[in-house]
Design a protein around this motif. Structure first.
Motif, short mmCIF file in Angstrom:
data_model
loop_
_atom_site.label_atom_id
_atom_site.label_comp_id
_atom_site.label_asym_id
_atom_site.label_seq_id
_atom_site.Cartn_x
_atom_site.Cartn_y
_atom_site.Cartn_z
N VAL A 12 14.36 -32.11 22.05
CA VAL A 12 15.76 -32.48 21.77
C VAL A 12 16.42 -31.45 20.85
CG1 VAL A 12 17.29 -34.24 20.78
CG2 VAL A 12 15.25 -34.93 22.08
N MET A 13 15.69 -31.04 19.78
CA MET A 13 16.27 -30.18 18.75
C MET A 13 16.24 -28.70 19.12
SD MET A 13 17.22 -32.56 16.85
CE MET A 13 18.08 -31.46 15.75
N GLY A 14 15.20 -28.27 19.81
CA GLY A 14 15.11 -26.87 20.23
C GLY A 14 14.68 -25.91 19.14
N ASN A 15 14.20 -26.42 18.01
CA ASN A 15 13.70 -25.57 16.93
C ASN A 15 12.58 -26.30 16.21
OD1 ASN A 15 13.75 -24.73 13.86
ND2 ASN A 15 14.64 -23.01 14.99
N GLY A 17 11.13 -25.66 13.34
CA GLY A 17 11.36 -25.87 11.91
C GLY A 17 12.12 -27.15 11.65
N VAL A 18 13.21 -27.34 12.39
CA VAL A 18 14.01 -28.57 12.29
C VAL A 18 13.16 -29.77 12.72
CG1 VAL A 18 16.06 -29.78 13.14
CG2 VAL A 18 16.17 -27.32 12.67
N SER A 19 12.35 -29.57 13.75
CA SER A 19 11.50 -30.66 14.26
C SER A 19 10.47 -31.10 13.21
CB SER A 19 10.78 -30.22 15.54
OG SER A 19 11.71 -29.85 16.52
N ILE A 20 9.91 -30.14 12.46
CA ILE A 20 8.95 -30.47 11.40
C ILE A 20 9.64 -31.26 10.29
CG2 ILE A 20 7.55 -29.46 9.52
CD1 ILE A 20 6.82 -27.22 11.55
N ILE A 21 10.89 -30.88 9.95
CA ILE A 21 11.65 -31.60 8.93
C ILE A 21 11.91 -33.04 9.38
CG2 ILE A 21 13.91 -31.76 7.78
CD1 ILE A 21 13.88 -28.65 7.76
N LEU A 22 12.31 -33.21 10.64
CA LEU A 22 12.56 -34.56 11.17
C LEU A 22 11.26 -35.37 11.27
CD1 LEU A 22 15.23 -33.80 13.93
CD2 LEU A 22 15.59 -34.83 11.68
N LEU A 23 10.16 -34.69 11.60
CA LEU A 23 8.85 -35.36 11.65
C LEU A 23 8.48 -35.87 10.26
CD1 LEU A 23 6.19 -36.02 13.24
CD2 LEU A 23 5.35 -33.80 12.47
N THR A 24 8.76 -35.07 9.22
CA THR A 24 8.48 -35.47 7.84
C THR A 24 9.27 -36.72 7.48
OG1 THR A 24 8.32 -33.12 7.32
CG2 THR A 24 8.34 -34.64 5.46
N ILE A 25 10.56 -36.73 7.81
CA ILE A 25 11.41 -37.90 7.52
C ILE A 25 10.88 -39.13 8.25
CG2 ILE A 25 13.74 -38.85 7.81
CD1 ILE A 25 14.75 -35.91 7.48
N LEU A 26 10.45 -38.93 9.50
CA LEU A 26 9.89 -40.04 10.29
C LEU A 26 8.62 -40.59 9.65
CD1 LEU A 26 10.08 -41.69 12.96
CD2 LEU A 26 8.69 -39.92 14.03
N MET A 27 7.73 -39.69 9.18
CA MET A 27 6.49 -40.11 8.54
C MET A 27 6.77 -40.85 7.22
SD MET A 27 3.86 -39.34 10.41
CE MET A 27 4.88 -39.79 11.80
N ARG A 28 7.76 -40.34 6.45
CA ARG A 28 8.11 -41.02 5.21
C ARG A 28 8.69 -42.41 5.47
NH1 ARG A 28 6.10 -38.93 0.39
NH2 ARG A 28 7.55 -40.39 -0.54
N GLU A 107 2.56 -23.18 21.82
CA GLU A 107 4.03 -23.22 21.79
C GLU A 107 4.60 -22.89 20.41
OE1 GLU A 107 2.93 -26.78 24.51
OE2 GLU A 107 1.97 -25.51 23.00
N LEU A 108 3.82 -23.13 19.37
CA LEU A 108 4.31 -22.89 18.01
C LEU A 108 4.20 -21.44 17.58
CD1 LEU A 108 2.89 -26.01 16.14
CD2 LEU A 108 5.25 -25.60 16.75
N ARG A 109 3.42 -20.64 18.31
CA ARG A 109 3.26 -19.23 17.94
C ARG A 109 4.60 -18.51 18.04
NH1 ARG A 109 -2.46 -18.49 18.71
NH2 ARG A 109 -3.27 -20.35 17.67
N HIS A 110 4.94 -17.77 17.00
CA HIS A 110 6.17 -16.96 16.94
C HIS A 110 7.45 -17.79 17.04
CE1 HIS A 110 3.45 -13.60 17.14
NE2 HIS A 110 2.96 -14.03 18.29
N SER A 111 7.36 -19.10 16.70
CA SER A 111 8.59 -19.91 16.63
C SER A 111 9.16 -19.76 15.24
CB SER A 111 8.27 -21.37 16.95
OG SER A 111 7.26 -21.86 16.09
#
Length: 200
Positions: A12-15, A17-28, A107-111
């Protein structure tokens, strides 16, 4: 499951870095109830600091009597001294899973994200590890120290932010980004509960 969540968010996000931030918020959000209990206990400790200091002065060298009086005070005020460990323990499987996802997922390589060219490699400028160390230091300053704490242990704890900053310097940047976001949310929660306790 972490790989599925991360790639689903990224679709959905296409990035990443943004996905990791949203994953963090989801986990919290998932661990919110545990964190809520933890920070209420910490706010309660801050509120009880004057009473704990009085007990320390009253009992002097009588460690057994002081410990019993402290336990009675915690029980009376409904404060769980060990409640702070559970949220951290619950998050460790997520941390380890994300570590392996970042290391092994092609997929995460060089993102890239902001100044980072590869989230699966270490931060070349050490910005994220330094921010993590500063966040940990701020979190420590906001955490009340019990009056019966060992002075040597308290001094050693002051070096933990530096130690963790050095350790995180060699971790994948995506993992350090996750931990940094986790730390920022934790600091906001600590500030909120400290403010709430002060106004009550």
């Amino acid at each position: 499951p972490i790989y599925f969540l991360l790639t689903s968010i990224d679709s959905v996000m296409g990035n990443y870095g943004v996905s990791i931030i949203l994953l963090t918020i989801l986990m919290r959000a998932l661990f919110f109830k545990l964190s809520d209990t933890q920070y209420k206990s910490m706010a309660g400790l801050r509120r009880l600091a004057p009473k704990m200091q009085q007990l320390k002065e009253r009992y002097g060298d009588d460690r057994a009597g002081h410990q019993k009086a402290m336990m009675d005070l915690y029980k009376k005020e409904n404060i769980n001294m060990f409640g702070g460990c559970l949220p951290i323990l619950m998050q460790m499987p997520v941390f380890i899973a994300l570590y392996w996802v970042l290391l092994e997922t092609v997929e995460l390589r060089h993102s890239g994200f902001l100044w980072l060219e590869d989230l699966s490699a270490m931060d070349p400028y050490f910005i994220l590890p330094i921010l993590n160390g500063l966040g940990m230091y701020l979190s420590q300053k906001m955490t009340p120290t019990p009056p019966n704490a060992d002075p040597m242990q308290a001094q050693m704890m002051k070096f933990f932010p530096v130690v963790f900053a050095v350790i995180f310097a060699w971790f994948p940047a995506g993992l350090v980004l996750y931990w940094l976001m986790n730390m920022l949310i934790q600091i906001i929660q600590q500030w909120w509960y400290s403010r709430s306790a002060a106004t009550n």
